[in-house]
Design an enzyme around this catalytic site. Structure first.
Site, PDB file in Angstrom:
ATOM      1  N   ASP A   1      56.325  34.136  39.160  1.00  0.00           N
ATOM      2  CA  ASP A   1      55.993  33.155  39.086  1.00  0.00           C
ATOM      3  C   ASP A   1      56.881  32.311  37.766  1.00  0.00           C
ATOM      4  O   ASP A   1      57.844  33.023  37.323  1.00  0.00           O
ATOM      5  CB  ASP A   1      54.390  33.368  37.970  1.00  0.00           C
ATOM      6  CG  ASP A   1      53.653  32.009  37.915  1.00  0.00           C
ATOM      7  OD1 ASP A   1      54.151  30.927  38.551  1.00  0.00           O
ATOM      8  OD2 ASP A   1      52.697  31.880  37.235  1.00  0.00           O
TER       9      ASP A   1
ATOM     10  N   ARG B   1      39.455  23.872  36.302  1.00  0.00           N
ATOM     11  CA  ARG B   1      40.925  24.122  35.886  1.00  0.00           C
ATOM     12  C   ARG B   1      41.315  23.802  34.594  1.00  0.00           C
ATOM     13  O   ARG B   1      41.500  22.443  34.096  1.00  0.00           O
ATOM     14  CB  ARG B   1      41.854  23.317  37.011  1.00  0.00           C
ATOM     15  CG  ARG B   1      43.330  23.979  37.056  1.00  0.00           C
ATOM     16  CD  ARG B   1      44.124  23.448  38.201  1.00  0.00           C
ATOM     17  NE  ARG B   1      45.693  23.678  37.923  1.00  0.00           N
ATOM     18  CZ  ARG B   1      46.248  24.664  38.594  1.00  0.00           C
ATOM     19  NH1 ARG B   1      45.624  25.567  39.362  1.00  0.00           N
ATOM     20  NH2 ARG B   1      47.642  24.712  38.506  1.00  0.00           N
TER      21      ARG B   1
ATOM     22  N   ARG C   1      45.387  28.874  50.720  1.00  0.00           N
ATOM     23  CA  ARG C   1      44.814  28.538  49.572  1.00  0.00           C
ATOM     24  C   ARG C   1      43.637  27.862  49.944  1.00  0.00           C
ATOM     25  O   ARG C   1      42.445  27.856  49.675  1.00  0.00           O
ATOM     26  CB  ARG C   1      45.510  27.707  48.327  1.00  0.00           C
ATOM     27  CG  ARG C   1      46.243  28.268  47.480  1.00  0.00           C
ATOM     28  CD  ARG C   1      45.763  29.142  46.182  1.00  0.00           C
ATOM     29  NE  ARG C   1      44.867  28.285  45.530  1.00  0.00           N
ATOM     30  CZ  ARG C   1      45.025  27.680  44.654  1.00  0.00           C
ATOM     31  NH1 ARG C   1      46.198  27.604  44.091  1.00  0.00           N
ATOM     32  NH2 ARG C   1      44.147  26.948  43.849  1.00  0.00           N
TER      33      ARG C   1
ATOM     34  N   GLN D   1      44.099  32.040  43.574  1.00  0.00           N
ATOM     35  CA  GLN D   1      45.547  32.139  44.049  1.00  0.00           C
ATOM     36  C   GLN D   1      45.622  33.714  44.673  1.00  0.00           C
ATOM     37  O   GLN D   1      46.186  33.860  45.481  1.00  0.00           O
ATOM     38  CB  GLN D   1      46.471  32.027  43.086  1.00  0.00           C
ATOM     39  CG  GLN D   1      47.940  32.299  43.494  1.00  0.00           C
ATOM     40  CD  GLN D   1      48.352  31.251  44.543  1.00  0.00           C
ATOM     41  OE1 GLN D   1      48.375  29.940  44.287  1.00  0.00           O
ATOM     42  NE2 GLN D   1      48.871  31.643  45.622  1.00  0.00           N
TER      43      GLN D   1
ATOM     44  N   CYS E   1      53.323  31.747  43.666  1.00  0.00           N
ATOM     45  CA  CYS E   1      52.400  30.623  43.738  1.00  0.00           C
ATOM     46  C   CYS E   1      52.610  29.408  43.847  1.00  0.00           C
ATOM     47  O   CYS E   1      51.851  28.506  44.101  1.00  0.00           O
ATOM     48  CB  CYS E   1      51.220  31.008  42.631  1.00  0.00           C
ATOM     49  SG  CYS E   1      51.925  30.573  40.891  1.00  0.00           S
TER      50      CYS E   1
END
Length: 300
Positions: free
Chosen positions: A219, A104, A287, A134, A259
């Site tokens: 988002d 990440r 997830r 996601q 998300c």
């Protein structure tokens, strides 16, 4: 034997993506029924976090435990991709010690370079370009609530960021139409838009983009690393709020996704986030199960 990586939804065929979505729901059912399923017994996932995250860490770590394996958390203090050691060297060393790597980070180029020199599968836990894990969870959530998404219309409202880019790739693979409502200067990746062809188009007016949509997604306006742009972005996105009035333009049975983490009364109203059309809590839980399906697919 070549190694399969998951850096983008485009790394999967349509059949593979649909199979993963179905498998995620099956693994979720098995979990609730108490069925023990440990195909990754004795295997380790190295998790490299240059960007912190609650959901990504917990879902991958718990997912590995539930599949019988182990997850190793590596914070920015533990690894310095491309700073203390060349990315290529980090990949060569780590991939001789673990069975898979989740990264990440910020620049997508970092994860591409790492994958190019890794002996084991590399998973994109998020980059500035894409957030494919996601999307696995989002699509699993849609399929569980509404069935196939092919032929449907999705409206994405807000910044043309990594989430928007991953919705573009999902539209290509799963056959839905994507309306992107974003202000000028905040468009999604032009190369992905070109690849998508008629699957995705930008509509500046959020009301027009949401009209008749089956799914509305948003988002945060300022992602991690963009905090200094918060004030500027708040002005640019003032019209791009998912509230009751916007949802009323979508289909009556439209779903809402985010998300998380969400900024209430900024990109989304509390009325929508916590309302009957919101499936964000299922989306967050998924997830875990979507990533278990992915880990099983790549590492078993």
């Amino acid at each position: 034997m070549s190694v399969r990586h998951f850096l983008s939804l485009l790394d999967l065929t349509t059949e593979e993506l649909r199979g993963l979505i179905a498998r995620a729901t099956e693994l979720k059912r098995m979990h609730y029924e108490g069925v023990e399923h440990t195909p990754l017994k004795g295997k380790t996932l190295g998790m490299i976090f240059e960007k912190s995250s609650t959901r990504t860490r917990v879902s991958f770590e718990v997912g590995m435990i539930q599949l019988g394996g182990h997850a190793l958390f590596l914070s920015p203090r533990d690894t310095q991709l491309g700073r203390g050691e060349p990315i290529e060297d980090s990949a060569r060393v780590l991939s001789r010690m673990v069975d898979g790597v989740m990264i990440r980070t910020f620049e997508h180029e970092k994860i591409e370079r790492f994958a190019a020199h890794s002996r084991v599968p590399v998973i994109n836990g998020l980059t500035d370009l894409e957030h494919p894990c996601q999307l696995l969870a989002d699509m699993q959530t849609w399929f569980e609530h509404r069935g196939d998404i092919a032929g449907r219309t999705v409206c994405y409202v807000g910044d043309g960021n990594n989430m928007c880019n991953s919705y573009i790739t999902a539209a290509q693979r799963l056959g839905f139409t994507l309306h992107i409502a974003c202000p000028e200067g905040y468009d999604p990746d032009p190369d992905l838009m070109q690849q998508a062809g008629d699957c995705a188009r930008i509509i500046r007016d959020p009301g027009e983009a949401a009209r008749g949509a089956d799914l509305v997604v948003t988002d945060v306006w300022a992602s991690m690393g963009q905090e200094d742009e918060q004030s500027q972005r708040r002005q640019a996105f003032a019209r791009y709020v998912v509230n009751g009035a916007l949802m009323a333009l979508a289909r009556p049975d439209a779903l809402f996704m985010h998300c998380l983490p969400a900024h209430r009364e900024e990109e989304v109203s509390t009325e929508v986030l916590e309302g009957p059309q919101s499936v964000v809590w299922d989306e967050a839980e998924n997830r875990l199960h979507a990533q278990k399906a992915l880990l099983e697919f790549l590492m078993a």
